[in-house]
Scaffold this motif. Structure first.
Motif, mmCIF file in Angstrom:
data_model
loop_
_atom_site.group_PDB
_atom_site.id
_atom_site.type_symbol
_atom_site.label_atom_id
_atom_site.label_comp_id
_atom_site.label_asym_id
_atom_site.label_seq_id
_atom_site.Cartn_x
_atom_site.Cartn_y
_atom_site.Cartn_z
ATOM 1 N N LEU A 15 0.826 -1.211 0.000
ATOM 2 C CA LEU A 15 0.000 0.000 0.000
ATOM 3 C C LEU A 15 0.858 1.258 0.000
ATOM 4 O O LEU A 15 0.544 2.232 -0.704
ATOM 5 C CB LEU A 15 -0.955 0.001 1.192
ATOM 6 N N LEU A 16 1.927 1.259 0.749
ATOM 7 C CA LEU A 16 2.844 2.396 0.768
ATOM 8 C C LEU A 16 3.504 2.587 -0.602
ATOM 9 O O LEU A 16 3.640 3.720 -1.080
ATOM 10 C CB LEU A 16 3.905 2.217 1.860
ATOM 11 N N SER A 17 3.877 1.497 -1.241
ATOM 12 C CA SER A 17 4.477 1.569 -2.575
ATOM 13 C C SER A 17 3.495 2.152 -3.595
ATOM 14 O O SER A 17 3.871 2.982 -4.428
ATOM 15 C CB SER A 17 4.920 0.180 -3.034
ATOM 16 N N ILE A 18 2.253 1.710 -3.530
ATOM 17 C CA ILE A 18 1.229 2.234 -4.444
ATOM 18 C C ILE A 18 1.025 3.726 -4.214
ATOM 19 O O ILE A 18 0.954 4.514 -5.158
ATOM 20 C CB ILE A 18 -0.096 1.454 -4.280
ATOM 21 N N TYR A 19 0.952 4.127 -2.964
ATOM 22 C CA TYR A 19 0.786 5.545 -2.632
ATOM 23 C C TYR A 19 1.967 6.373 -3.147
ATOM 24 O O TYR A 19 1.771 7.430 -3.754
ATOM 25 C CB TYR A 19 0.630 5.722 -1.120
ATOM 26 N N LEU A 20 3.186 5.906 -2.920
ATOM 27 C CA LEU A 20 4.369 6.637 -3.383
ATOM 28 C C LEU A 20 4.393 6.751 -4.900
ATOM 29 O O LEU A 20 4.725 7.801 -5.445
ATOM 30 C CB LEU A 20 5.647 5.968 -2.878
ATOM 31 N N TYR A 21 4.025 5.678 -5.586
ATOM 32 C CA TYR A 21 4.003 5.719 -7.041
ATOM 33 C C TYR A 21 2.974 6.720 -7.550
ATOM 34 O O TYR A 21 3.274 7.571 -8.385
ATOM 35 C CB TYR A 21 3.711 4.328 -7.624
ATOM 36 N N LYS A 22 1.744 6.635 -7.050
ATOM 37 C CA LYS A 22 0.672 7.522 -7.519
ATOM 38 C C LYS A 22 0.896 8.977 -7.141
ATOM 39 O O LYS A 22 0.470 9.873 -7.858
ATOM 40 C CB LYS A 22 -0.676 7.057 -6.971
ATOM 41 N N SER A 23 1.557 9.227 -6.033
ATOM 42 C CA SER A 23 1.720 10.597 -5.550
ATOM 43 C C SER A 23 3.015 11.259 -6.005
ATOM 44 O O SER A 23 3.063 12.487 -6.112
ATOM 45 C CB SER A 23 1.661 10.626 -4.028
ATOM 46 N N TYR A 26 5.066 8.667 -10.337
ATOM 47 C CA TYR A 26 4.336 8.810 -11.595
ATOM 48 C C TYR A 26 4.637 10.153 -12.258
ATOM 49 O O TYR A 26 4.743 10.246 -13.484
ATOM 50 C CB TYR A 26 2.833 8.658 -11.349
ATOM 51 N N LYS A 83 0.632 17.363 -11.697
ATOM 52 C CA LYS A 83 -0.526 17.348 -10.809
ATOM 53 C C LYS A 83 -1.424 18.504 -11.222
ATOM 54 O O LYS A 83 -0.952 19.560 -11.654
ATOM 55 C CB LYS A 83 -0.090 17.500 -9.360
#
Length: 159
Positions: A15-23, A26, A83
């Motif tokens: 979940l932390l990895s997904i958050y870092l990627y999306k925020s 990316y 963003k």
């Protein structure tokens, strides 16, 4: 009990990895969403220049070769996602002249290129109703949008 701890730890890491990627990550990776459509042969292109007082100048691609060159130019741009908030801060909508374009494939799929301001020609918005398309603001890396090149290619300008 140890398995549950490891599983919980793994879930937190994912979940932390997904958050870092999306925020963050990316927005660091160059990506041009138009590039995957660069091999399309049946393309129409409309381009409009909107002036501050509500007056507009419209142009339309007349032949397949010219539309192919426009598509080649657009798909060759080095774009980095922005963003929305950062893009809005960069753009100036008050009394600005801005450009909008639309690529139309096979009479049903469309990609809209908008919010290209003369004041900030390196920021644009790309959107589409195509499923899975990465809608959003993009910054052109190492150059600016050459709207004069597009108008010179199209050549058929109507007021």
């Amino acid at each position: 009990m140890k398995k549950i701890k490891y599983l919980a730890f793994a879930i937190v890491i994912v979940l932390l990895s997904i958050y870092l990627y999306k925020s963050f990550i990316y927005y660091l990776i160059p990506f041009n969403p138009i590039k995957e459509y660069s091999s399309e042969s049946d393309v129409d292109f409309h381009f409009s220049k909107n002036l501050p007082k509500g007056v507009g100048v419209n142009a339309k691609c007349q032949d397949a070769k010219t539309c192919g060159l426009v598509l080649e130019y657009l798909s060759g741009l080095e774009l980095i996602p922005l963003k929305d908030k950062a893009a809005q801060e960069m753009l100036n909508y008050e009394n600005a002249t801005y450009f909008n374009g639309m690529l139309k494939f096979n009479e049903s799929e469309m990609i809209s290129i908008s919010d290209i301001s003369i004041d900030t020609p390196n920021v644009l918005r790309i959107s589409s109703s195509i499923i899975g398309f990465k809608n959003g603001y993009y910054e052109i890396e190492d150059s600016t949008f050459d709207y004069n090149y597009i108008y010179d290619l199209i050549g058929d300008t109507k007021e």
